[in-house]
Design a protein around this motif. Sequence first.
Motif, PDB file in Angstrom:
ATOM      1  N   GLY A 154       0.820  -1.207   0.000  1.00 54.92           N
ATOM      2  CA  GLY A 154       0.000   0.000   0.000  1.00 54.92           C
ATOM      3  C   GLY A 154       0.856   1.259   0.000  1.00 54.92           C
ATOM      4  N   VAL A 155       0.190   2.392  -0.056  1.00 55.53           N
ATOM      5  CA  VAL A 155       0.863   3.688  -0.085  1.00 55.53           C
ATOM      6  C   VAL A 155       0.143   4.649   0.844  1.00 55.53           C
ATOM      7  CG1 VAL A 155       1.715   3.412  -2.444  1.00 55.53           C
ATOM      8  CG2 VAL A 155      -0.516   4.483  -2.065  1.00 55.53           C
ATOM      9  N   ASP A 156       0.823   5.716   1.191  1.00 54.25           N
ATOM     10  CA  ASP A 156       0.184   6.832   1.885  1.00 54.25           C
ATOM     11  C   ASP A 156      -0.147   7.909   0.863  1.00 54.25           C
ATOM     12  OD1 ASP A 156       0.224   5.780   4.444  1.00 54.25           O
ATOM     13  OD2 ASP A 156       2.164   6.674   4.946  1.00 54.25           O
ATOM     14  N   PHE A 157      -1.175   8.693   1.174  1.00 57.36           N
ATOM     15  CA  PHE A 157      -1.579   9.779   0.293  1.00 57.36           C
ATOM     16  C   PHE A 157      -1.553  11.113   1.027  1.00 57.36           C
ATOM     17  CE2 PHE A 157      -3.647   6.238  -1.915  1.00 57.36           C
ATOM     18  CZ  PHE A 157      -3.342   6.533  -3.241  1.00 57.36           C
ATOM     19  N   VAL A 158      -1.137  12.137   0.305  1.00 53.80           N
ATOM     20  CA  VAL A 158      -1.287  13.516   0.761  1.00 53.80           C
ATOM     21  C   VAL A 158      -2.354  14.128  -0.145  1.00 53.80           C
ATOM     22  CG1 VAL A 158      -0.158  15.717   1.182  1.00 53.80           C
ATOM     23  CG2 VAL A 158       1.151  13.584   1.406  1.00 53.80           C
ATOM     24  N   ASP A 159      -3.551  14.329   0.401  1.00 52.21           N
ATOM     25  CA  ASP A 159      -4.711  14.743  -0.393  1.00 52.21           C
ATOM     26  C   ASP A 159      -4.709  16.245  -0.642  1.00 52.21           C
ATOM     27  OD1 ASP A 159      -5.434  12.091  -0.226  1.00 52.21           O
ATOM     28  OD2 ASP A 159      -6.834  12.404   1.430  1.00 52.21           O
ATOM     29  N   TYR A 160      -5.034  16.636  -1.902  1.00 51.78           N
ATOM     30  CA  TYR A 160      -4.891  18.042  -2.279  1.00 51.78           C
ATOM     31  C   TYR A 160      -6.026  18.591  -3.131  1.00 51.78           C
ATOM     32  CZ  TYR A 160      -3.261  16.095  -6.754  1.00 51.78           C
ATOM     33  OH  TYR A 160      -3.168  15.408  -7.944  1.00 51.78           O
ATOM     34  N   PHE A 161      -7.028  17.769  -3.477  1.00 48.80           N
ATOM     35  CA  PHE A 161      -8.104  18.218  -4.359  1.00 48.80           C
ATOM     36  C   PHE A 161      -9.257  17.234  -4.223  1.00 48.80           C
ATOM     37  CE2 PHE A 161     -10.100  18.748  -8.619  1.00 48.80           C
ATOM     38  CZ  PHE A 161     -10.233  20.134  -8.634  1.00 48.80           C
ATOM     39  N   THR A 162     -10.456  17.637  -4.640  1.00 47.44           N
ATOM     40  CA  THR A 162     -11.612  16.745  -4.618  1.00 47.44           C
ATOM     41  C   THR A 162     -12.264  16.733  -5.994  1.00 47.44           C
ATOM     42  OG1 THR A 162     -12.043  17.216  -2.284  1.00 47.44           O
ATOM     43  CG2 THR A 162     -13.839  16.251  -3.543  1.00 47.44           C
ATOM     44  N   ALA A 163     -12.606  15.539  -6.479  1.00 48.37           N
ATOM     45  CA  ALA A 163     -13.229  15.438  -7.800  1.00 48.37           C
ATOM     46  C   ALA A 163     -14.228  14.293  -7.824  1.00 48.37           C
ATOM     47  CB  ALA A 163     -12.174  15.225  -8.879  1.00 48.37           C
ATOM     48  N   GLY A 164     -15.204  14.398  -8.707  1.00 47.65           N
ATOM     49  CA  GLY A 164     -16.173  13.343  -8.944  1.00 47.65           C
ATOM     50  C   GLY A 164     -16.019  12.782 -10.347  1.00 47.65           C
ATOM     51  N   VAL A 165     -16.887  11.838 -10.713  1.00 45.66           N
ATOM     52  CA  VAL A 165     -16.832  11.146 -12.004  1.00 45.66           C
ATOM     53  C   VAL A 165     -18.036  11.541 -12.849  1.00 45.66           C
ATOM     54  CG1 VAL A 165     -16.809   8.887 -13.136  1.00 45.66           C
ATOM     55  CG2 VAL A 165     -15.609   9.213 -10.978  1.00 45.66           C
ATOM     56  N   SER A 166     -17.809  11.721 -14.159  1.00 40.77           N
ATOM     57  CA  SER A 166     -18.879  12.095 -15.076  1.00 40.77           C
ATOM     58  C   SER A 166     -18.967  11.137 -16.259  1.00 40.77           C
ATOM     59  CB  SER A 166     -18.652  13.516 -15.618  1.00 40.77           C
ATOM     60  OG  SER A 166     -18.807  14.478 -14.605  1.00 40.77           O
ATOM     61  N   ILE A 167     -20.149  11.082 -16.856  1.00 42.94           N
ATOM     62  CA  ILE A 167     -20.377  10.373 -18.118  1.00 42.94           C
ATOM     63  C   ILE A 167     -20.516  11.421 -19.205  1.00 42.94           C
ATOM     64  CG2 ILE A 167     -21.928   8.836 -19.403  1.00 42.94           C
ATOM     65  CD1 ILE A 167     -22.913   7.778 -16.673  1.00 42.94           C
ATOM     66  N   TYR A 168     -19.948  11.145 -20.378  1.00 40.70           N
ATOM     67  CA  TYR A 168     -20.128  12.049 -21.503  1.00 40.70           C
ATOM     68  C   TYR A 168     -20.408  11.236 -22.767  1.00 40.70           C
ATOM     69  CZ  TYR A 168     -15.154  11.014 -22.418  1.00 40.70           C
ATOM     70  OH  TYR A 168     -13.961  10.394 -22.640  1.00 40.70           O
ATOM     71  N   THR A 169     -21.075  11.852 -23.735  1.00 43.77           N
ATOM     72  CA  THR A 169     -21.432  11.197 -24.984  1.00 43.77           C
ATOM     73  C   THR A 169     -21.060  12.105 -26.153  1.00 43.77           C
ATOM     74  OG1 THR A 169     -23.656  12.141 -25.066  1.00 43.77           O
ATOM     75  CG2 THR A 169     -23.400  10.061 -23.860  1.00 43.77           C
ATOM     76  N   GLN A 170     -21.189  11.565 -27.368  1.00 41.09           N
ATOM     77  CA  GLN A 170     -21.062  12.425 -28.534  1.00 41.09           C
ATOM     78  C   GLN A 170     -22.175  13.469 -28.479  1.00 41.09           C
ATOM     79  OE1 GLN A 170     -20.938   9.246 -31.691  1.00 41.09           O
ATOM     80  NE2 GLN A 170     -19.323  10.567 -32.504  1.00 41.09           N
ATOM     81  N   LYS A 171     -21.867  14.664 -28.881  1.00 41.60           N
ATOM     82  CA  LYS A 171     -22.829  15.754 -28.790  1.00 41.60           C
ATOM     83  C   LYS A 171     -24.066  15.453 -29.630  1.00 41.60           C
ATOM     84  CE  LYS A 171     -22.768  20.718 -28.185  1.00 41.60           C
ATOM     85  NZ  LYS A 171     -21.895  21.914 -28.186  1.00 41.60           N
ATOM     86  N   GLY A 172     -25.217  15.552 -28.986  1.00 41.02           N
ATOM     87  CA  GLY A 172     -26.488  15.342 -29.669  1.00 41.02           C
ATOM     88  C   GLY A 172     -26.885  13.894 -29.841  1.00 41.02           C
ATOM     89  N   LYS A 173     -26.072  12.961 -29.335  1.00 38.69           N
ATOM     90  CA  LYS A 173     -26.370  11.541 -29.500  1.00 38.69           C
ATOM     91  C   LYS A 173     -26.559  10.863 -28.145  1.00 38.69           C
ATOM     92  CE  LYS A 173     -23.890  11.124 -33.885  1.00 38.69           C
ATOM     93  NZ  LYS A 173     -22.855  10.381 -34.652  1.00 38.69           N
ATOM     94  N   ASN A 174     -27.232   9.700 -28.179  1.00 33.51           N
ATOM     95  CA  ASN A 174     -27.471   8.906 -26.964  1.00 33.51           C
ATOM     96  C   ASN A 174     -28.058   9.760 -25.840  1.00 33.51           C
ATOM     97  OD1 ASN A 174     -26.384   6.202 -27.727  1.00 33.51           O
ATOM     98  ND2 ASN A 174     -24.519   7.380 -28.031  1.00 33.51           N
ATOM     99  N   THR A 175     -29.077  10.504 -26.210  1.00 37.27           N
ATOM    100  CA  THR A 175     -29.705  11.396 -25.239  1.00 37.27           C
ATOM    101  C   THR A 175     -30.480  10.637 -24.166  1.00 37.27           C
ATOM    102  OG1 THR A 175     -31.592  11.627 -26.748  1.00 37.27           O
ATOM    103  CG2 THR A 175     -29.859  13.311 -26.875  1.00 37.27           C
ATOM    104  N   ASP A 176     -30.640   9.327 -24.333  1.00 36.57           N
ATOM    105  CA  ASP A 176     -31.330   8.518 -23.317  1.00 36.57           C
ATOM    106  C   ASP A 176     -30.416   8.168 -22.153  1.00 36.57           C
ATOM    107  OD1 ASP A 176     -29.841   6.984 -25.159  1.00 36.57           O
ATOM    108  OD2 ASP A 176     -30.939   5.159 -24.624  1.00 36.57           O
ATOM    109  N   ILE A 177     -29.109   8.452 -22.274  1.00 35.68           N
ATOM    110  CA  ILE A 177     -28.170   8.151 -21.187  1.00 35.68           C
ATOM    111  C   ILE A 177     -28.094   9.343 -20.240  1.00 35.68           C
ATOM    112  CG2 ILE A 177     -25.774   7.619 -20.599  1.00 35.68           C
ATOM    113  CD1 ILE A 177     -25.494   6.267 -23.321  1.00 35.68           C
ATOM    114  N   LYS A 178     -28.505   9.136 -19.018  1.00 33.05           N
ATOM    115  CA  LYS A 178     -28.451  10.186 -18.000  1.00 33.05           C
ATOM    116  C   LYS A 178     -27.756   9.706 -16.721  1.00 33.05           C
ATOM    117  CE  LYS A 178     -30.849  13.139 -20.453  1.00 33.05           C
ATOM    118  NZ  LYS A 178     -30.191  14.313 -21.053  1.00 33.05           N
ATOM    119  N   THR A 179     -27.865   8.399 -16.447  1.00 35.26           N
ATOM    120  CA  THR A 179     -27.291   7.833 -15.226  1.00 35.26           C
ATOM    121  C   THR A 179     -26.510   6.576 -15.582  1.00 35.26           C
ATOM    122  OG1 THR A 179     -29.162   6.363 -14.728  1.00 35.26           O
ATOM    123  CG2 THR A 179     -29.308   8.652 -13.948  1.00 35.26           C
TER     124      THR A 179
END
Length: 319
Positions: A154-179
Amino acid sequence: MTARSTRRTTAARSRLAAVGSIAVAGALILTGCGDQTKDNGSEGTGAATAAAPLADKLPKEIRDKGVIKVGSDIAYAPVEFKDSSGKTVGIDPDLADAMGKQLGVKFEFENGIFDSLITGLRSKRYDIAMSAMTDTKNRQEGIDSDTGKKVGEGVDFVDYFTAGVSIYTQKGKNTDIKTWSDLCGKKIVLQRGSVSEDLAKAEAKKCTGGKTISIEAFDNDQQAQTRLRAGGADAGSSDFPVAAYAVKTSGGGNDFQIVGEQVEAAPYGIAVAKNNTQLRDALKAALDAIIANGEYDKVIKKWGVEDGAVKEATINGGK
């Protein structure tokens, strides 16, 4: 590069910032990552100097060398990537530069494949790994997230930022994907070893009606973006700052769109070997110093990710 890898605690994340708020500092071009060799640009510096206020906190061997070797997957804009001139730029190199001035050393970024960075740390190829790496209990304890078995110290961490995860699609396509549940029966592209991959695998197990999620994993996020851009998948996923930057810049903003909400908020951490507590503590002191003197906020504001900022550095804050 990554909320990358086996990460994050619970879902449901506050937004880091609107997609349009990602500040593009100059005409920065997304380019592919090179081979696993040292980047000889002028990234992350701060020449060694006796006047550096925190120099004496470093281990003597690093202080004598004047260099901290950094393992990083340099293909994860805007966290770390190559600009059009081949120089390593981004949030992490800018923060490393500011920290280097406090410690009196140069942070020397070396390009590597993301899911091999901890191995490189273990073999002492790198002193630290700084690559949008998510601090998780599994990483702290050396546990493989797929098997649940211990694979390292294992390793130790020095935490410096917070981020979440996103989904992305081709623009204008697969508009049924939200979650994430909307991905059942569809194909997603992402970076190998990332939290996005963990989430996709977990969601695939929940699919019903004979459906599953087809997952295609790549060595780096830009390869995944290229695949999606060409129509080779229904969606992609990466850390929110990276997804938002791609939406903002790829094809002049015409290639991609973020869908749904950001999930799985967790800290990015600088990974340090368990037995190198002096270096770990020196890094924490340097981060706290640049937070206090305003240099940290300047970097975060430059890249338009203020909502991910932290008020102090934390050791092993991941869940």
